[in-house]
Design an enzyme around this catalytic site. Structure first.
Site, PDB file in Angstrom:
ATOM      1  N   ASN A   1       0.858  -1.179   0.000  1.00 17.12           N
ATOM      2  CA  ASN A   1       0.000   0.000   0.000  1.00 17.12           C
ATOM      3  C   ASN A   1       0.901   1.239   0.000  1.00 17.12           C
ATOM      4  OD1 ASN A   1      -1.778   2.138   0.683  1.00 17.12           O
ATOM      5  ND2 ASN A   1      -3.133   0.701   1.699  1.00 17.12           N
TER       6      ASN A   1
ATOM      7  N   HIS B   1      -9.800  -4.908  -3.821  1.00 17.46           N
ATOM      8  CA  HIS B   1      -8.479  -5.207  -3.265  1.00 17.46           C
ATOM      9  C   HIS B   1      -8.645  -5.590  -1.799  1.00 17.46           C
ATOM     10  CE1 HIS B   1      -9.306  -0.892  -2.950  1.00 17.46           C
ATOM     11  NE2 HIS B   1      -8.577  -0.882  -1.833  1.00 17.46           N
TER      12      HIS B   1
END
Length: 179
Positions: free
Chosen positions: A63, A133
């Site tokens: 991320n 996701h």
């Protein structure tokens, strides 16, 4: 009379994280599948895209705006918004990659636990709602210290590219190999 008297602006010190403003303001957020970061990342090199591992149907990526060090996401290559839209094969590989991500992060960083999940739709908190996701956020005992609680700031002890390298090096050749 000052409305902030005794409030946070007079009590707390300032901690600056200007890199987060781009995320908060939505800079670079996709407007359609032509600029979806989860569609563009697989076209990039692993280091530039922060890709940890690539599978047949999904990939694992760090991320860019992590909640904790080692915060990974498992993403299908196919641009699909809802979990119910995944094929059985995509669900299976997404699950296997999530398990491998947890094993690898534990091996590399000694994580004590994980928050695993996905936000389905903007109303549920998905920052990029049009491309599903799954998050795997490592947690450690005592990792909620004064910084996020009082300063609303996360402390990440490592540069993302270094974290990506460690996790990619520890990732097994196939997701099933880490069992």
């Amino acid at each position: 009379m000052n409305p902030d008297a005794g409030g946070p602006t007079t009590v707390f010190e300032q901690l600056w994280t200007p890199y987060r403003m781009a995320y908060i303001q939505g800079e670079g957020k996709p407007t359609g599948d032509h600029d979806c970061p989860f569609c563009l990342i697989p076209q990039m090199g692993d280091e530039d895209g922060l890709v940890v591992a690539r599978g047949e149907l999904v990939f694992a990526v760090l991320n860019k705006f992590p909640y904790n060090a080692g915060h990974l996401m498992v993403v299908p290559y196919r641009h699909v918004a809802d979990y119910t839209g995944l094929t059985d094969a995509e669900v299976a590989e997404l699950g296997a990659f999530t398990q491998t991500a947890m094993r690898v992060v534990r091996q590399v960083s000694g994580a004590h636990g994980f928050n695993v999940g996905m936000n389905q739709g903007a109303v549920a908190g998905a920052g990029i709602a049009d491309h599903l996701h799954q998050h795997a956020v490592p947690r450690w005992g005592g990792d909620t210290n004064f910084m996020p609680v009082l300063g609303l700031t996360r402390v990440l002890p490592q540069v993302l590219t270094d974290t990506r390298g460690l996790l990619a090096d520890a990732w097994p050749a196939t997701a099933g190999d880490a069992g």
